[in-house]
Design a protein around this motif. Structure first.
Motif, PDB file in Angstrom:
ATOM      1  N   TYR A  10      31.030  -3.979  11.869  1.00  0.00           N
ATOM      2  CA  TYR A  10      30.005  -4.255  10.872  1.00  0.00           C
ATOM      3  C   TYR A  10      28.940  -3.167  10.980  1.00  0.00           C
ATOM      4  CZ  TYR A  10      31.199  -8.879   8.977  1.00  0.00           C
ATOM      5  OH  TYR A  10      31.788  -9.913   8.293  1.00  0.00           O
ATOM      6  N   SER A  11      28.111  -3.065   9.956  1.00  0.00           N
ATOM      7  CA  SER A  11      27.097  -2.017   9.937  1.00  0.00           C
ATOM      8  C   SER A  11      25.747  -2.566   9.485  1.00  0.00           C
ATOM      9  CB  SER A  11      27.508  -0.888   8.986  1.00  0.00           C
ATOM     10  OG  SER A  11      28.718  -0.297   9.381  1.00  0.00           O
ATOM     11  N   LEU A  12      24.707  -1.866   9.901  1.00  0.00           N
ATOM     12  CA  LEU A  12      23.376  -2.115   9.378  1.00  0.00           C
ATOM     13  C   LEU A  12      23.207  -1.277   8.118  1.00  0.00           C
ATOM     14  CD1 LEU A  12      20.380  -3.020   9.445  1.00  0.00           C
ATOM     15  CD2 LEU A  12      19.953  -1.105  11.001  1.00  0.00           C
ATOM     16  N   SER A  13      22.846  -1.923   7.018  1.00  0.00           N
ATOM     17  CA  SER A  13      22.561  -1.194   5.781  1.00  0.00           C
ATOM     18  C   SER A  13      21.092  -1.353   5.425  1.00  0.00           C
ATOM     19  CB  SER A  13      23.446  -1.693   4.633  1.00  0.00           C
ATOM     20  OG  SER A  13      23.158  -3.056   4.344  1.00  0.00           O
ATOM     21  N   ALA A  72       0.824  -1.209   0.000  1.00  0.00           N
ATOM     22  CA  ALA A  72       0.000   0.000   0.000  1.00  0.00           C
ATOM     23  C   ALA A  72       0.859   1.260   0.000  1.00  0.00           C
ATOM     24  CB  ALA A  72      -0.926  -0.005   1.217  1.00  0.00           C
ATOM     25  N   LEU A  73       2.032   1.190   0.599  1.00  0.00           N
ATOM     26  CA  LEU A  73       2.918   2.352   0.671  1.00  0.00           C
ATOM     27  C   LEU A  73       4.060   2.286  -0.339  1.00  0.00           C
ATOM     28  CD1 LEU A  73       3.246   2.697   4.573  1.00  0.00           C
ATOM     29  CD2 LEU A  73       1.706   3.941   3.045  1.00  0.00           C
ATOM     30  N   GLY A  74       4.156   1.163  -1.050  1.00  0.00           N
ATOM     31  CA  GLY A  74       5.241   1.026  -2.019  1.00  0.00           C
ATOM     32  C   GLY A  74       6.600   0.822  -1.364  1.00  0.00           C
ATOM     33  N   ILE A  75       6.608   0.220  -0.178  1.00  0.00           N
ATOM     34  CA  ILE A  75       7.854  -0.022   0.563  1.00  0.00           C
ATOM     35  C   ILE A  75       8.267  -1.475   0.394  1.00  0.00           C
ATOM     36  CG2 ILE A  75       8.906  -0.166   2.871  1.00  0.00           C
ATOM     37  CD1 ILE A  75       7.075   2.149   3.706  1.00  0.00           C
ATOM     38  N   ASP A  76       9.526  -1.702   0.070  1.00  0.00           N
ATOM     39  CA  ASP A  76      10.080  -3.057   0.013  1.00  0.00           C
ATOM     40  C   ASP A  76      11.587  -2.948   0.211  1.00  0.00           C
ATOM     41  OD1 ASP A  76      10.509  -5.725  -0.250  1.00  0.00           O
ATOM     42  OD2 ASP A  76       9.684  -5.928  -2.274  1.00  0.00           O
ATOM     43  N   VAL A  77      12.010  -2.985   1.462  1.00  0.00           N
ATOM     44  CA  VAL A  77      13.423  -2.757   1.790  1.00  0.00           C
ATOM     45  C   VAL A  77      13.957  -3.886   2.663  1.00  0.00           C
ATOM     46  CG1 VAL A  77      13.341  -0.243   1.583  1.00  0.00           C
ATOM     47  CG2 VAL A  77      12.780  -1.319   3.773  1.00  0.00           C
ATOM     48  N   VAL A  78      15.264  -4.037   2.634  1.00  0.00           N
ATOM     49  CA  VAL A  78      15.954  -5.059   3.431  1.00  0.00           C
ATOM     50  C   VAL A  78      16.892  -4.370   4.401  1.00  0.00           C
ATOM     51  CG1 VAL A  78      17.578  -6.980   3.366  1.00  0.00           C
ATOM     52  CG2 VAL A  78      15.797  -6.798   1.613  1.00  0.00           C
ATOM     53  N   TYR A  79      16.808  -4.759   5.665  1.00  0.00           N
ATOM     54  CA  TYR A  79      17.725  -4.278   6.701  1.00  0.00           C
ATOM     55  C   TYR A  79      18.756  -5.382   6.936  1.00  0.00           C
ATOM     56  CZ  TYR A  79      14.378  -0.536   7.528  1.00  0.00           C
ATOM     57  OH  TYR A  79      13.558   0.560   7.371  1.00  0.00           O
ATOM     58  N   ASN A  80      19.983  -5.062   6.592  1.00  0.00           N
ATOM     59  CA  ASN A  80      21.049  -6.060   6.541  1.00  0.00           C
ATOM     60  C   ASN A  80      22.127  -5.719   7.568  1.00  0.00           C
ATOM     61  OD1 ASN A  80      23.071  -7.844   5.870  1.00  0.00           O
ATOM     62  ND2 ASN A  80      23.433  -7.032   3.829  1.00  0.00           N
ATOM     63  N   TYR A  81      22.220  -6.545   8.617  1.00  0.00           N
ATOM     64  CA  TYR A  81      23.218  -6.314   9.665  1.00  0.00           C
ATOM     65  C   TYR A  81      24.578  -6.927   9.319  1.00  0.00           C
ATOM     66  CZ  TYR A  81      19.729  -4.525  12.970  1.00  0.00           C
ATOM     67  OH  TYR A  81      18.785  -3.756  13.603  1.00  0.00           O
ATOM     68  N   GLY A  82      24.708  -7.469   8.129  1.00  0.00           N
ATOM     69  CA  GLY A  82      25.962  -8.133   7.753  1.00  0.00           C
ATOM     70  C   GLY A  82      26.811  -7.348   6.781  1.00  0.00           C
ATOM     71  N   THR A  83      26.772  -6.021   6.849  1.00  0.00           N
ATOM     72  CA  THR A  83      27.508  -5.180   5.903  1.00  0.00           C
ATOM     73  C   THR A  83      28.864  -4.794   6.484  1.00  0.00           C
ATOM     74  OG1 THR A  83      25.389  -4.267   5.165  1.00  0.00           O
ATOM     75  CG2 THR A  83      27.389  -3.108   4.477  1.00  0.00           C
ATOM     76  N   PHE A  84      29.908  -5.014   5.698  1.00  0.00           N
ATOM     77  CA  PHE A  84      31.243  -4.577   6.115  1.00  0.00           C
ATOM     78  C   PHE A  84      31.948  -3.949   4.929  1.00  0.00           C
ATOM     79  CE2 PHE A  84      31.564  -8.966   4.742  1.00  0.00           C
ATOM     80  CZ  PHE A  84      32.694  -8.980   3.937  1.00  0.00           C
TER      81      PHE A  84
END
Length: 389
Positions: free
Chosen positions: A87-90, A57-69
């Motif tokens: 490491y970072s959250l992306s 309904a809002l057009g949102i489709d995102v991934v929160y990835n805690y495995g970014t380096f």
């Protein structure tokens, strides 16, 4: 036309600000756990986990990835050795996240969580707060705090005692070392190096939640988790359907092959040395130097780093740090020192203690070290007899 750049800036600013204000998810929203298959590189060997937030309904489709380096981060490799890897959250679109796995032909499974709209919004607020520049970085721990283990931490933090991790799916509770070995060919340089660096602290049984440091176990755990007495998993589906990557090792390039070769070579040289009443100083120097360097490195990992998995490493009982000094004393003296035979007995005795620790399961060692320990034992015993001549 001259106003187009300004209009574009205003448009993208509006889009960014609207998301930065954290939109309210609707009834059509879903939050799911993505589990990605293991890959060919060592840092992909255990798979991957990430959270997906979508709302049609809002057009949102995102991934929160805690495995970014980031390999380009200052002192990346030094911090890795010191146990201070960041490491970072992306946050990225689902399509962009999925592209990498399509390219590498790695399967991706999605587990949609059975949450109320209010709970989904609370989770979104949590992710967005974590994504703030001042919050997105965290101190990575490969066994205790990584992209997968954080799944259980987040669920517990958000829902507290309502979340129950059922352990009935586990055949048994494994140690951390056993869990890591499940994803590696034990006769590979990667597995040997990891086994060598791990101390006895990883030979304790992991708790049910601690098994979730491996993405495959996190996925299985979600299937066996309840919230308020009801299954947390609403539905599971396969997003990308590829076969599991199989690691096919080539024995002539494996550590076992080379250590057996070294053992046979050492046995032949020692036989010839005994027959001719000589000693191959270059061989002994190499063995003392090599084991001394390894032992010194393991000692530094134990005492001079922040790694939680490397303390109390009894591999130093065969890879003696003292051998580093012994190598140079040995090579530069024509006659063996009087105390040298005592040192050799000391080294043999420590290897005996290592075997006892292994049998008692105080620390489990890589079986690959056996031919190397036999190599050392052959030369130590020979040098003991040579010192008496």
């Amino acid at each position: 036309m001259k106003y187009w750049p300004l209009l574009l800036v205003l448009f993208f600013s509006a889009v960014f600000n609207s998301f930065s204000q954290i939109p309210q998810l609707t009834e059509k929203s879903q939050i799911s756990l993505l589990t990605c298959a293991a890959g060919d590189e060592l840092y992909y060997a255990f798979g991957h986990s990430a959270f997906r937030v979508q709302d049609s309904a809002l057009g949102i489709d995102v991934v929160y990835n805690y495995g970014t380096f980031d390999f380009n981060r200052p002192n990346f490799y030094l911090n890795f050795v010191k146990g201070k890897l960041i490491y970072s959250l992306s946050r990225r679109s689902f399509d962009r996240f999925l592209f990498e796995y399509e390219l590498e032909k790695r399967w991706v499974k999605e587990q949609i969580l059975d949450l109320t709209v209010a709970e989904k919004n609370d989770l979104l607020v949590f992710f967005e707060n974590n994504y703030l520049p001042e919050n997105r970085d965290y101190l990575y721990d490969p066994l205790l705090y990584n992209c997968s283990s954080i799944t259980g931490d987040i669920l517990k933090q958000q829902f507290g005692g309502a979340i129950v991790f059922d352990s009935s799916y586990l055949d048994k509770q494994y140690t951390f070392r056993q869990l890591v070995r499940q994803h590696l060919d034990i006769n590979s340089w990667a597995a040997f190096g990891i086994d060598l660096a791990f101390g006895s602290v990883v030979d304790r049984k992991a708790t049910v939640q601690e098994h979730m440091f491996l993405p495959y176990y996190a996925m299985r755990q979600i299937r066996n988790t309840t919230k308020d007495g009801k299954p947390l998993l609403k539905r599971e589906r396969t997003v990308l359907d590829y076969n599991e990557h199989i690691q096919n090792g080539f024995f002539p390039l494996s550590p076992l092959f080379w250590f057996i070769l070294l053992l046979l070579f050492t046995a032949i040289v020692t036989f010839l040395d005994k027959k001719h009443g000589s000693r191959s100083k270059w061989l002994d120097f190499s063995l003392f130097l090599f084991t001394g360097l390894i032992g010194t490195f393991l000692l530094l990992l134990w005492f001079a780093t922040d790694h939680t998995s490397t303390p109390k490493n009894f591999n130093i009982l065969w890879a003696l740090p003292f051998n580093l000094a012994i190598a140079f004393i040995y090579i530069f003296q024509s006659q063996l020192p009087q105390w040298f035979s005592k040192y050799l007995w000391f080294a043999l005795g420590l290897m005996g203690i290592l075997i006892i620790l292994w049998i008692a399961k105080i620390q489990i060692f890589s079986p690959i070290v056996i031919p190397f320990m036999l190599t050392l034992a052959i030369r130590y015993v020979f040098l003991l007899k040579f010192a008496k001549v």
